[in-house]
Design an enzyme around this catalytic site. Structure first.
Site, PDB file in Angstrom:
ATOM      1  N   HIS A 173      35.542  67.273  27.250  1.00 25.57           N
ATOM      2  CA  HIS A 173      36.735  67.946  26.742  1.00 25.57           C
ATOM      3  C   HIS A 173      36.310  69.151  25.918  1.00 25.57           C
ATOM      4  O   HIS A 173      35.199  69.184  25.387  1.00 25.57           O
ATOM      5  CB  HIS A 173      37.524  66.951  25.891  1.00 25.57           C
ATOM      6  CG  HIS A 173      38.809  67.479  25.401  1.00 25.57           C
ATOM      7  ND1 HIS A 173      38.916  68.301  24.299  1.00 25.57           N
ATOM      8  CD2 HIS A 173      40.061  67.341  25.891  1.00 25.57           C
ATOM      9  CE1 HIS A 173      40.188  68.626  24.125  1.00 25.57           C
ATOM     10  NE2 HIS A 173      40.896  68.068  25.064  1.00 25.57           N
TER      11      HIS A 173
ATOM     12  N   ASP B 214      47.951  66.402  28.427  1.00 26.76           N
ATOM     13  CA  ASP B 214      47.244  67.022  27.304  1.00 26.76           C
ATOM     14  C   ASP B 214      48.101  66.912  26.043  1.00 26.76           C
ATOM     15  O   ASP B 214      48.161  67.810  25.204  1.00 26.76           O
ATOM     16  CB  ASP B 214      46.904  68.483  27.567  1.00 26.76           C
ATOM     17  CG  ASP B 214      45.615  68.876  26.832  1.00 26.76           C
ATOM     18  OD1 ASP B 214      45.112  69.986  27.086  1.00 26.76           O
ATOM     19  OD2 ASP B 214      45.126  68.089  26.016  1.00 26.76           O
TER      20      ASP B 214
HETATM   21  C1  LIG Z   1      41.859  69.975  19.103  1.00 30.53           C
HETATM   22  O1  LIG Z   1      42.787  71.021  19.137  1.00 30.53           O
HETATM   23  C2  LIG Z   1      43.332  71.382  20.336  1.00 30.53           C
HETATM   24  C3  LIG Z   1      44.149  72.498  20.339  1.00 30.53           C
HETATM   25  C4  LIG Z   1      44.733  72.883  21.530  1.00 30.53           C
HETATM   26  C5  LIG Z   1      45.612  74.094  21.540  1.00 30.53           C
HETATM   27  O2  LIG Z   1      46.488  74.146  22.412  1.00 30.53           O
HETATM   28  O3  LIG Z   1      45.390  74.957  20.671  1.00 30.53           O
HETATM   29  C6  LIG Z   1      44.503  72.195  22.702  1.00 30.53           C
HETATM   30  C7  LIG Z   1      43.701  71.086  22.656  1.00 30.53           C
HETATM   31  C8  LIG Z   1      43.435  70.308  23.891  1.00 30.53           C
HETATM   32  O4  LIG Z   1      43.557  70.861  24.978  1.00 30.53           O
HETATM   33  O5  LIG Z   1      43.109  69.113  23.768  1.00 30.53           O
HETATM   34  C9  LIG Z   1      43.069  70.660  21.485  1.00 30.53           C
HETATM   35 MN   LIG Z   2      43.002  68.246  25.642  1.00 32.31          MN
END
Ligand SMILES: COc1cc(C(=O)O)cc(C(=O)O)c1
Ligand SMILES: [Mn+2]
Length: 340
Positions: free
Chosen positions: A179, A302
């Protein structure tokens, strides 16, 4: 009714949230601090990332997540400790918090085994202890695979010092979901402006770099049965794979890359699966299925970074056959993550 299993679904526990808050107040130069500070140490004016209020969604299982799943017909979330997991901590803290998070995750799955399964965390900071925790997570906690948020203190899994973790995953027949997190200190250069640090661009660069290093570095000669999952429709690699393959084979010929038994295109085909997280684009989905085969593409939402309903609507309307929709929605996840 078609079973729907979402495979990149984030959560956290208060102890990890507190430890990330402390890191965000500390001396770390990690590009993750922008996001980690915003989520876990929000400014009073709720500006920046804190405006997205991801933390409530991460801590929650029963309040909002489950009722929304019920309303949308989402049968299961395959949960994983949200990025950057335990990877910003020192070795002892990371090892302890990974075990705690895994215990809590196993508890959630035990309570509602038809609604939640889980990917175990591990702490590469201490590879041998991590391998032990990986064995415990699968054999005792009955979790379904592993989550790793790309680099750990700027190092990547092609580095042989982390191979005890790869050996454990392969021996356990357990997939590692790589990830994103923000780019490592050596990679972050021009990725620090305009919101490029996270999901818009830097995340894909970070994970893409990680998996190309693994394939070009011969990881899958050492661990031919190791299975890796990457999200976001394969972090653009399915689109680039012809060029990556062509240029790697040339690099091998002129001695700039180690010789490998198979080609990068073959490694990507045999050792990788991808999920649709955060790429709700029907044409990108159709291309990816045609490029790497329907058995290698899994659905994910997600959550809580992406809302649930649009991800369901996207997959319900996707230009695929019903057999393909079954594979995307649950068949491939059941096979790769050993979900009953
Ligand atoms: C840990 O922080 C995250 C932020 C975001 C975002 O959209 O800024 C996406 C994910 C993710 O794709 O898991 C994680
Ligand atoms: Mn994610």
């Amino acid at each position: 009714k078609m079973r729907k299993i979402a495979t990149e679904e984030a959560w956290t526990i208060p102890e990890v949230a507190a430890a990330l808050r402390d890191v965000s107040r500390g001396p770390s130069q990690s590009l993750d601090k922008l996001l980690v500070g915003g989520i876990y140490d929000p400014p009073a004016d709720a500006s920046g990332y804190s405006a997205m209020n991801f933390l409530d969604g991460l801590l929650d299982i029963e309040e909002k997540r489950l009722p929304e799943m019920d309303a949308l017909g989402v049968d299961m979330h395959l949960l994983s400790l949200t990025a950057p997991g335990v990877q910003m901590f020192d070795a002892d803290t990371a090892t302890d918090l990974a075990a705690l998070a895994n215990d809590r995750l196993a508890e959630v799955c035990r309570k509602r085994p038809d609604r939640f399964s889980g990917l175990a965390s591990f702490a590469p900071q201490s590879p041998k202890r991590a391998a032990k925790e990986m064995e415990r997570a699968i054999n005792e906690l009955k979790l379904n695979g592993f989550i790793l948020n790309s680099h750990t203190h700027g190092e990547y899994l092609d580095d042989p010092k982390y191979w005890p973790c790869l050996e454990a995953a392969e021996a356990l027949d357990a997939c590692i979901y790589i990830h994103p997190r923000a780019a490592s200190d050596t990679l972050k250069g021009p990725l620090q402006d305009y919101g490029m640090d996270s999901a818009m661009w830097g995340y894909g660069v970070e994970v893409g770099t990680h998996v190309v290093r693994m394939m070009a570095g011969g990881v899958f000669d050492a661990f031919p049965k190791l299975k890796i999952c990457i999200g976001h429709m394969g972090e653009a690699i399915p689109f680039w794979i012809w060029r990556i393959n062509f240029m790697n084979s040339r690099a091998q010929k002129i001695g700039r890359a180690p010789k490998t038994k198979l080609s990068i295109a073959e490694y990507f085909q045999q050792n990788f699966v991808v999920t649709t997280s955060g790429v709700e684009d029907p044409l990108a989905l159709r291309y990816t299925i045609d490029k790497i085969g329907i058995d290698n593409v899994l659905w994910s939402i997600d959550y809580p970074y992406q809302p649930q309903k649009p991800a369901v609507d996207f997959m319900d309307a996707a230009p695929v056959t019903e057999a393909e929709r079954h594979a995307l929605y649950h068949g491939n996840a059941e096979r790769i993550f050993h979900i009953a």
